[in-house]
Write an enzyme that holds these catalytic residues in place. Structure first.
Site, PDB file in Angstrom:
ATOM      1  N   GLU A 478       0.645  64.394  45.704  1.00  0.00           N
ATOM      2  CA  GLU A 478       1.412  63.202  45.377  1.00  0.00           C
ATOM      3  C   GLU A 478       1.518  62.369  46.651  1.00  0.00           C
ATOM      4  O   GLU A 478       0.662  61.532  46.897  1.00  0.00           O
ATOM      5  CB  GLU A 478       2.781  63.592  44.816  1.00  0.00           C
ATOM      6  N   GLU A 753      13.796  68.456  46.635  1.00  0.00           N
ATOM      7  CA  GLU A 753      13.647  67.507  45.530  1.00  0.00           C
ATOM      8  C   GLU A 753      14.698  67.745  44.453  1.00  0.00           C
ATOM      9  O   GLU A 753      15.219  66.819  43.842  1.00  0.00           O
ATOM     10  CB  GLU A 753      12.243  67.688  44.926  1.00  0.00           C
TER      11      GLU A 753
END
Ligand code: BGC
Length: 893
Positions: A478, A753
């Site tokens: 990502e 996260e």
């Protein structure tokens, strides 16, 4: 030995009564190669005296010793972003500027001097061709990094030499066997189709008379490597290419250019493959020894091919480059079951490992990288998804070999090494942390060690993810410029580091990649454009178009940037207005919503889902409000009225649709209250009831939060602003899941996260989305600086021209200290509790002022008030107005 008198004289010289320091042009100090044609100057005033203000300044600019602009003595207190107003500037030219100031007593400082050098301002300044290899690489694979080289002669005494360089892909330049500069991943990552950066290097000292050689190695980078979570590559193009121009100015006035052209030769070298996600494969036996030195024989190298020029505009960087910023020594070495040697670097970060090894030629050492260990002590890599982040080094044999990769970076704390020819020691692996090289501007420390670790984790999260672009994470497939993550973290980021140039660069890409509809893509630079729903703007993500420029304006006072971004800000709000339609309620399609809010596995708790129409409508109001404020700051009064009206219309609709007469908001989630109160959407009469419900929702969860990416940044600010300081501190100091400190009790060294990346039962969250280095929840740092540290910026006096200092004690803290290096200089707010006394030390830089609040006391119970500008009782609190200087107030409560 220095005599006492000399020492006194020395100190006197060191600290003149009034001085000018910290000279900057645009966002950089003494920048080499910038594009600004009306560059803006900033400086700081140094003075040991209290209440120093600038009454006037004078700026002079010279070119080759000749004065070309003199502002004259200008009565003004402006010392930040003062624009050059002399004759037009020319390309490749050094300008020297100096500034002096006068204080209110009419005393002048000495002159302080700086410089800037222009880059290549016009496309016609470039005579270099775009060159690459004649063989077209396989589309679907990482291929060997091309080497491009040529020799040239230096035919006289050199006055100065510059290289201007850029590439499709990433480049490394070498001149006469030496690496040119220390910048990494040049030319950086931008919206390549529209903007491509070039760098300027001073190579005067790398040249020698007679034969010279120059070479470039190119890597796939963001341009043609793997990028995006659906396995895409070649997103910008397939062919790597170099454009570089070496300009030599001889003392006798001659100018010679050595440019990328058909005289260059190409080959491949030791980098077999290099990919941002997957790592690098390097075979040292294939090094072309001496390839960038004079006299190297390249007759068996292939001719290069001319490559079609890209359509993008070449632009000089506004942001500091990516560099190596730290080295980390292993804190532990262990053998794992699979035979790998595991090095623990003690900190999760972004970069790579420097390998030191000696052994037989042909031996391959493999390095794998992971953020955490599995329960059996081996590397946990499932959360990297498709990114294999593995480096392979094949030895050439003989002496000790030292290897660092070139065009890849990894997110990791642990390195698993296999294939070592001899036993490892702590010198085998060194962690090399890389980051955009941003000056640290903030510090925050308290009496609580977990809270201090939280602050460090936030900073490491920022350092790890500010790699030219603000990315979501540095490890899995990502590493993209997710807009939502960036907007929630931007204000915290601006406390920790000087992100003025960094975000100016990213915002230029945001404007470049914005859709004609005004919608802002999910990620900037936009690399998931193939996604069918990406055209649709998403609340809280696309709002970055408005929130980030406003945040930068408040932090740095950069009116020019606000003006530059204004069309983009406006376009996004107009998009939102159309989505909301005549009823002013945005009922969006696909949305991220309050991403990663608590979805409980606990059957007694249904989860904290805040509906997306609520979130979207709240964001329309908020962005309209911010654009109205931006318009007002820029003197666009009719726009200000237009967006103020939109804000009010949406507010009314929001209340009608989502708020009950008793102050119940939306689905009664913490995020619903946080957004409604944080964005000022409720009538004053409902604020007490709504905030009481929020506090109750937190207490009802046993003093735990349930918010996701969008609710979290507003949660503590709203609680503290509505009289629930105890609840705000209760949440912050909470150690059990879910909370900010819970990950720290599990050994986190960066922000996770998810609240439960590692669950209380030690299992991992879903590997499909479980990064241990995501800064979004670190947005709480903003509240820590503003409330515990008490340094609150004032949008009406942006750039910290005026600041509120109002630190709050709580959560059992006995002391705290926050500092912030602003465009004007350093503010410090440091407090301690000494029995019944609250002692507050404050530093205010010259040319600014501060209102200092001492809570719940009266002026007769405050000492240290001599020499302040004013003292007022405001309700139960004392507010002291101060100019620059150091102050210590002691309040008994
Ligand atoms: C990213 C985020 C991002 C999100 C969008 C994720 O994969 O890592 O941080 O904001 O997608 O919801």
């Amino acid at each position: 030995m220095i005599g006492t008198l000399q020492l006194v004289a020395f100190i006197a010289i060191q600290q003149p009564a009034l001085g000018v320091t910290g000279l900057r042009v645009e966002y950089l100090s003494n920048p080499l190669g910038i594009d600004a044609t009306r560059p803006r100057f900033s400086w700081r005033i140094a003075s040991a005296e209290r209440n120093t203000v600038q009454a006037a300044y004078q700026v002079q600019v010279t070119r080759k010793g000749e004065l070309i602009w003199d502002s004259g003595r200008t009565a003004s207190d402006a010392s930040v972003f003062v624009a050059y107003a002399g004759p037009g500037v020319a390309s490749r030219t050094r300008y020297v500027w100096r500034v002096r100031v006068w204080d209110a007593k009419g005393r002048a400082s000495a002159w302080s001097e700086g410089w800037w050098e222009t880059g290549l301002l016009s496309p016609s300044d470039w005579s270099a061709s775009w060159i690459g290899t004649a063989t077209i690489p396989n589309d679907s694979l990482a291929s060997p990094a091309p080497l491009l080289r040529r020799g040239f002669r230096v035919t006289g005494a050199v006055d100065r030499a510059r290289i201007y360089a850029t590439s499709l892909g990433v480049y490394e330049l070498h001149l006469n066997g030496q690496r040119v500069g220390d910048q990494l991943f040049t030319p950086g990552w931008t919206s390549y189709g529209r903007r491509l950066q070039y760098q300027t290097y001073d190579v005067t000292n790398l040249l020698r008379s007679g034969d010279n050689a120059i070479g470039a190695m190119l890597g796939d980078g963001w341009y043609r490597g793997n990028l995006g979570f659906s396995g895409q590559r070649n997103l910008y193009g397939k062919r790597l290419a170099l454009r570089m121009q070496l300009e030599i100015l001889y003392r006798d006035g001659r100018v010679e250019r050595v440019v990328s052209d058909s005289a260059w030769r190409a080959n491949t070298g030791p980098v077999i493959a290099s990919d941002i996600y997957n790592g690098e494969t390097y075979d040292a036996r294939r090094e072309q020894s001496g390839w960038t030195s004079a006299g190297y024989d390249d007759h068996d190298w292939a001719p290069i091919a001319l490559v079609d020029p890209p359509s993008s505009r070449l632009q000089a960087p506004e942001s500091p480059p990516v560099r190596r910023v730290r080295e980390l020594k292993p804190v532990g070495i262990r053998r794992a079951a699979a035979g790998e040697t595991i090095f623990d670097l003690g900190q999760n970060f972004t970069g790579w490992a420097r390998l030191k090894v000696r052994g037989p030629a042909g031996t391959t050492v493999t390095m794998r990288f992971a953020e955490v260990l599995d329960r059996d002590g081996s590397l946990y890599t499932a959360n990297l998804r498709r990114a294999s982040q593995t480096d392979r080094y094949t030895l050439k044999g003989g002496a000790q070999e030292i290897y660092e990769p070139h065009f890849t970076f990894h997110g990791f704390r642990y390195v698993g090494v296999s294939g070592l020819p001899a036993a490892a020691d702590t010198g085998t692996i060194t962690g090399i942390a890389v980051s955009s090289d941003l000056a640290q501007t903030g510090s925050f420390e308290t009496s609580d060690s977990l809270l201090n670790r939280l602050q460090q984790n936030i900073v490491w999260g920022q350092r790890s993810n500010f790699i030219d672009v603000p990315t979501d994470c540095p490890q899995r497939d990502e590493r993209l410029g997710w807009t939502g993550d960036a907007q929630v973290f931007a204000s915290t980021a601006a406390f920790n580091m000087d992100v003025s140039g960094f975000f100016a660069k990213w915002l230029a890409d945001a404007a470049a990649d914005q859709h004609p509809s005004g919608s802002l893509p999910w990620v900037i630079p936009d690399v998931i454009r193939g996604d069918s729903v990406n055209g649709a703007g998403t609340a809280g993500w696309s709002d970055a178009a408005v929130i980030v420029p406003w945040t930068m304006y408040v932090a740095y006072g950069d009116r020019g940037l606000l003006e530059r971004q204004y069309p983009s800000m406006r376009a996004w709000v107009e998009y939102e207005r159309r989505q909301a339609g005549p009823d002013f309620l945005w009922q969006p399609g696909w949305q991220f919503g309050d991403w990663l809010a608590l979805h409980s596995d606990d059957p007694s708790y249904p989860g904290a889902t805040t509906l997306t129409d609520f979130i979207a409508t709240a964001h329309v109001a908020h962005s309209a409000d911010l654009v109205a404020r931006a318009a007002r700051a820029l003197g666009k009064e009719s726009d200000a009225a237009l967006y103020e009206k939109l804000f009010q219309d949406v507010r009314v609709a929001f209340n009608r649709e989502f708020v009950s007469a008793t102050g119940r908001v939306g689905e009664n989630t913490q995020t619903a209250y946080a957004l409604a109160l944080g964005f000022d959407l409720l009538p004053d009469s409902l604020v007490p009831a709504a905030s009481e419900r929020l506090a109750a929702a937190v207490r009802g969860r046993g003093m735990h939060l349930t918010t996701g990416f969008l609710g979290t940044p507003q949660l503590l600010p709203v609680l503290s602003a509505t009289g629930h300081m105890d609840v705000a501190f209760g949440l912050l100091m909470q150690r059990s899941y879910p909370s900010w400190l819970y990950p720290i009790t599990r050994g986190a060294t960066t922000m996770w996260e998810r609240w439960d990346g590692i669950r209380p039962d030690s299992s991992f969250q879903d590997a499909g989305m479980n990064s241990f280095n995501h800064y979004a929840f670190g947005a709480v740092g903003d509240w820590m600086y503003r409330t515990i540290g008490g340094i609150e910026l004032d949008p009406r006096a942006p750039g910290a021209k005026r600041v509120q200092i109002a630190p709050r004690a709580g959560g059992g803290l006995t002391h705290a200290r926050a500092s912030l290096e602003t465009p004007y200089g350093s503010f410090v707010s440091a407090w301690r509790i000494e029995g019944p006394l609250f002692v507050l030390h404050v530093t205010v830089p010259p040319n600014t002022s501060a209102d200092v609040t001492l809570w719940e006391t009266t002026s007769d119970r405050v000492s240290g008030l001599t020499g302040v500008r004013g003292v007022q009782q405001r309700g139960p609190n004392v507010v002291v107005t101060v100019g620059s200087g150091d102050y210590e107030f002691t309040a008994s409560r």
